[in-house]
Design a protein around this motif. Structure first.
Motif, PDB file in Angstrom:
ATOM      1  N   CYS A 108      68.257  46.192 -16.666  1.00 55.19           N
ATOM      2  CA  CYS A 108      67.314  46.327 -17.799  1.00 55.19           C
ATOM      3  C   CYS A 108      65.768  46.438 -17.195  1.00 55.19           C
ATOM      4  CB  CYS A 108      67.099  45.429 -18.994  1.00 55.19           C
ATOM      5  SG  CYS A 108      66.387  45.506 -20.171  1.00 55.19           S
ATOM      6  N   PRO A 109      65.484  47.769 -16.881  1.00 57.08           N
ATOM      7  CA  PRO A 109      64.026  47.730 -16.253  1.00 57.08           C
ATOM      8  C   PRO A 109      62.824  46.944 -17.098  1.00 57.08           C
ATOM      9  CG  PRO A 109      65.424  50.098 -16.174  1.00 57.08           C
ATOM     10  CD  PRO A 109      65.992  49.175 -17.107  1.00 57.08           C
ATOM     11  N   GLU A 110      63.104  47.068 -18.284  1.00 58.13           N
ATOM     12  CA  GLU A 110      62.022  46.550 -19.263  1.00 58.13           C
ATOM     13  C   GLU A 110      61.744  44.944 -18.638  1.00 58.13           C
ATOM     14  OE1 GLU A 110      60.295  46.700 -23.771  1.00 58.13           O
ATOM     15  OE2 GLU A 110      62.630  47.370 -23.270  1.00 58.13           O
ATOM     16  N   LEU A 111      63.073  44.280 -18.238  1.00 58.13           N
ATOM     17  CA  LEU A 111      63.033  42.690 -18.060  1.00 58.13           C
ATOM     18  C   LEU A 111      62.644  42.508 -16.674  1.00 58.13           C
ATOM     19  CD1 LEU A 111      66.221  41.729 -20.125  1.00 58.13           C
ATOM     20  CD2 LEU A 111      63.757  41.401 -20.600  1.00 58.13           C
ATOM     21  N   ALA A 112      62.427  43.449 -15.724  1.00 56.92           N
ATOM     22  CA  ALA A 112      62.237  43.264 -14.369  1.00 56.92           C
ATOM     23  C   ALA A 112      61.026  42.344 -14.009  1.00 56.92           C
ATOM     24  CB  ALA A 112      61.906  44.796 -13.442  1.00 56.92           C
ATOM     25  N   GLU A 113      60.006  42.422 -14.688  1.00 50.52           N
ATOM     26  CA  GLU A 113      58.811  41.737 -14.336  1.00 50.52           C
ATOM     27  C   GLU A 113      58.968  40.325 -15.056  1.00 50.52           C
ATOM     28  OE1 GLU A 113      54.835  40.922 -12.833  1.00 50.52           O
ATOM     29  OE2 GLU A 113      56.518  42.059 -12.322  1.00 50.52           O
ATOM     30  N   ALA A 114      59.476  39.976 -16.400  1.00 44.96           N
ATOM     31  CA  ALA A 114      59.436  38.743 -16.888  1.00 44.96           C
ATOM     32  C   ALA A 114      60.784  38.364 -15.873  1.00 44.96           C
ATOM     33  CB  ALA A 114      60.315  39.082 -18.284  1.00 44.96           C
ATOM     34  N   GLU A 115      61.677  38.765 -15.399  1.00 44.86           N
ATOM     35  CA  GLU A 115      62.804  38.270 -14.781  1.00 44.86           C
ATOM     36  C   GLU A 115      62.407  37.723 -13.129  1.00 44.86           C
ATOM     37  OE1 GLU A 115      66.688  39.957 -15.464  1.00 44.86           O
ATOM     38  OE2 GLU A 115      66.617  38.688 -17.332  1.00 44.86           O
ATOM     39  N   ARG A 116      61.300  38.358 -12.679  1.00 43.82           N
ATOM     40  CA  ARG A 116      60.680  38.097 -11.450  1.00 43.82           C
ATOM     41  C   ARG A 116      59.641  36.999 -11.411  1.00 43.82           C
ATOM     42  NH1 ARG A 116      56.160  38.288  -8.904  1.00 43.82           N
ATOM     43  NH2 ARG A 116      55.076  39.362 -10.520  1.00 43.82           N
ATOM     44  N   ILE A 117      58.737  36.830 -12.699  1.00 42.43           N
ATOM     45  CA  ILE A 117      58.220  35.709 -12.975  1.00 42.43           C
ATOM     46  C   ILE A 117      58.700  34.241 -13.302  1.00 42.43           C
ATOM     47  CG2 ILE A 117      56.006  34.692 -14.289  1.00 42.43           C
ATOM     48  CD1 ILE A 117      55.156  37.979 -14.659  1.00 42.43           C
ATOM     49  N   PHE A 118      59.457  34.541 -14.334  1.00 43.69           N
ATOM     50  CA  PHE A 118      60.193  33.273 -14.898  1.00 43.69           C
ATOM     51  C   PHE A 118      60.740  32.326 -13.825  1.00 43.69           C
ATOM     52  CE2 PHE A 118      63.064  30.844 -17.719  1.00 43.69           C
ATOM     53  CZ  PHE A 118      62.280  30.464 -18.723  1.00 43.69           C
ATOM     54  N   PRO A 119      61.883  32.762 -13.225  1.00 47.24           N
ATOM     55  CA  PRO A 119      62.533  31.605 -12.542  1.00 47.24           C
ATOM     56  C   PRO A 119      61.713  31.134 -11.188  1.00 47.24           C
ATOM     57  CG  PRO A 119      63.042  34.072 -11.846  1.00 47.24           C
ATOM     58  CD  PRO A 119      62.197  33.979 -12.987  1.00 47.24           C
ATOM     59  N   VAL A 120      60.933  31.882 -10.739  1.00 51.75           N
ATOM     60  CA  VAL A 120      59.847  31.326  -9.811  1.00 51.75           C
ATOM     61  C   VAL A 120      58.939  30.299 -10.529  1.00 51.75           C
ATOM     62  CG1 VAL A 120      57.890  31.650  -8.033  1.00 51.75           C
ATOM     63  CG2 VAL A 120      59.971  33.403  -8.303  1.00 51.75           C
ATOM     64  N   LYS A 121      58.359  30.483 -11.548  1.00 47.17           N
ATOM     65  CA  LYS A 121      57.335  29.725 -12.263  1.00 47.17           C
ATOM     66  C   LYS A 121      58.089  28.513 -12.821  1.00 47.17           C
ATOM     67  CE  LYS A 121      54.250  29.796 -16.170  1.00 47.17           C
ATOM     68  NZ  LYS A 121      53.697  30.417 -17.421  1.00 47.17           N
ATOM     69  N   ASN A 122      59.269  28.654 -13.339  1.00 45.86           N
ATOM     70  CA  ASN A 122      59.970  27.397 -14.011  1.00 45.86           C
ATOM     71  C   ASN A 122      61.048  26.717 -13.217  1.00 45.86           C
ATOM     72  OD1 ASN A 122      58.476  27.537 -16.439  1.00 45.86           O
ATOM     73  ND2 ASN A 122      59.323  29.586 -16.827  1.00 45.86           N
ATOM     74  N   PHE A 123      61.516  27.362 -12.470  1.00 42.28           N
ATOM     75  CA  PHE A 123      62.871  26.683 -11.714  1.00 42.28           C
ATOM     76  C   PHE A 123      62.417  26.757 -10.040  1.00 42.28           C
ATOM     77  CE2 PHE A 123      65.336  29.097 -15.027  1.00 42.28           C
ATOM     78  CZ  PHE A 123      65.271  28.083 -16.022  1.00 42.28           C
ATOM     79  N   GLY A 124      61.496  27.317  -9.604  1.00 45.91           N
ATOM     80  CA  GLY A 124      61.239  27.223  -8.011  1.00 45.91           C
ATOM     81  C   GLY A 124      62.327  28.273  -7.262  1.00 45.91           C
ATOM     82  N   ILE A 125      62.924  29.214  -8.010  1.00 48.29           N
ATOM     83  CA  ILE A 125      63.967  29.950  -7.391  1.00 48.29           C
ATOM     84  C   ILE A 125      63.453  31.525  -7.559  1.00 48.29           C
ATOM     85  CG2 ILE A 125      65.834  28.384  -7.408  1.00 48.29           C
ATOM     86  CD1 ILE A 125      66.719  29.891  -9.966  1.00 48.29           C
ATOM     87  N   GLU A 126      64.190  32.356  -7.000  1.00 46.36           N
ATOM     88  CA  GLU A 126      63.776  33.642  -6.778  1.00 46.36           C
ATOM     89  C   GLU A 126      64.603  34.612  -7.666  1.00 46.36           C
ATOM     90  OE1 GLU A 126      61.427  35.328  -4.999  1.00 46.36           O
ATOM     91  OE2 GLU A 126      60.683  33.075  -4.260  1.00 46.36           O
ATOM     92  N   GLU A 127      65.808  34.259  -8.098  1.00 47.77           N
ATOM     93  CA  GLU A 127      66.838  34.992  -8.810  1.00 47.77           C
ATOM     94  C   GLU A 127      66.856  34.463 -10.208  1.00 47.77           C
ATOM     95  OE1 GLU A 127      68.965  37.769  -8.276  1.00 47.77           O
ATOM     96  OE2 GLU A 127      67.667  37.835  -6.386  1.00 47.77           O
ATOM     97  N   MET A 128      66.895  35.340 -11.032  1.00 50.21           N
ATOM     98  CA  MET A 128      66.932  34.731 -12.558  1.00 50.21           C
ATOM     99  C   MET A 128      68.452  34.239 -13.008  1.00 50.21           C
ATOM    100  SD  MET A 128      65.079  34.507 -15.323  1.00 50.21           S
ATOM    101  CE  MET A 128      65.579  33.899 -17.141  1.00 50.21           C
ATOM    102  N   PRO A 129      68.596  33.109 -13.335  1.00 49.29           N
ATOM    103  CA  PRO A 129      69.994  32.713 -13.803  1.00 49.29           C
ATOM    104  C   PRO A 129      70.388  32.979 -15.158  1.00 49.29           C
ATOM    105  CG  PRO A 129      68.590  30.708 -13.829  1.00 49.29           C
ATOM    106  CD  PRO A 129      67.474  32.097 -13.470  1.00 49.29           C
ATOM    107  N   HIS A 130      71.600  33.389 -15.380  1.00 46.16           N
ATOM    108  CA  HIS A 130      71.929  33.877 -16.663  1.00 46.16           C
ATOM    109  C   HIS A 130      73.208  33.263 -16.939  1.00 46.16           C
ATOM    110  CE1 HIS A 130      69.185  37.267 -16.467  1.00 46.16           C
ATOM    111  NE2 HIS A 130      69.652  37.628 -15.302  1.00 46.16           N
TER     112      HIS A 130
END
Length: 152
Positions: A108-130
């Motif tokens: 989902c290209p529309e989510l690319a930026e959110a899913e790049r920012i969110f896991p780094v900021k909140n979990f300290g990881i690079e990949e968005m967990p689903h």
């Protein structure tokens, strides 16, 4: 985004200050309207991409159900312990659901930026967990109100 603010101009943040503040903070308070008209407020982590606030919400939550029926939403992000260091931002507008619900990681290209920012900021990881329980809500605010009592 309407950046005019009638009250508190002396203590309002500039656009750059709002942007920096939202990028550094982690927790927000999300207000929705229940079907009976009562407000519901809950805390949630978020990501800010410079123009929209992204919320990764449990799809079986009261927040999700409220927004499905009535997309009006207000979010407050604040910080400070003593009176003279209080600062914050209130963003209001309409919630938009983005991507599949629950989110499984389908492209989902529309989510690319959110899913790049969110896991780094909140979990300290690079990949968005689903986890198959959460999905994305985007708030591109109609109004923004800010305050920074350190300017008093």
């Amino acid at each position: 985004m309407d950046e005019t603010q009638r009250r508190g101009r002396r203590i309002m943040m500039s656009g750059a200050e709002v942007d920096a503040f939202l990028r550094e903070q982690r927790t927000c308070r999300v207000a929705t309207v229940s079907p009976d008209g009562r407000p519901h407020v809950g805390a949630l982590w978020f990501a800010w991409d410079g123009s929209s606030l992204w919320l990764y919400s449990i799809t079986r939550s009261r927040r999700w159900a409220d927004l499905r029926k009535d997309p009006r939403i207000s979010v407050v992000v604040d910080a400070g312990e003593s009176y003279d260091e209080l600062r914050g931002v209130e963003l209001s507008g309409s919630a938009v659901f983005v991507g599949e619900a629950p989110r499984t990681g389908e492209p989902c290209p529309e989510l690319a930026e959110a899913e790049r920012i969110f896991p780094v900021k909140n979990f300290g990881i690079e990949e968005m967990p689903h986890d198959g329980r959460h999905a994305w809500i985007r708030l591109t605010p109609d109004t923004v109100v800010s305050w920074d009592f350190r300017k008093i």
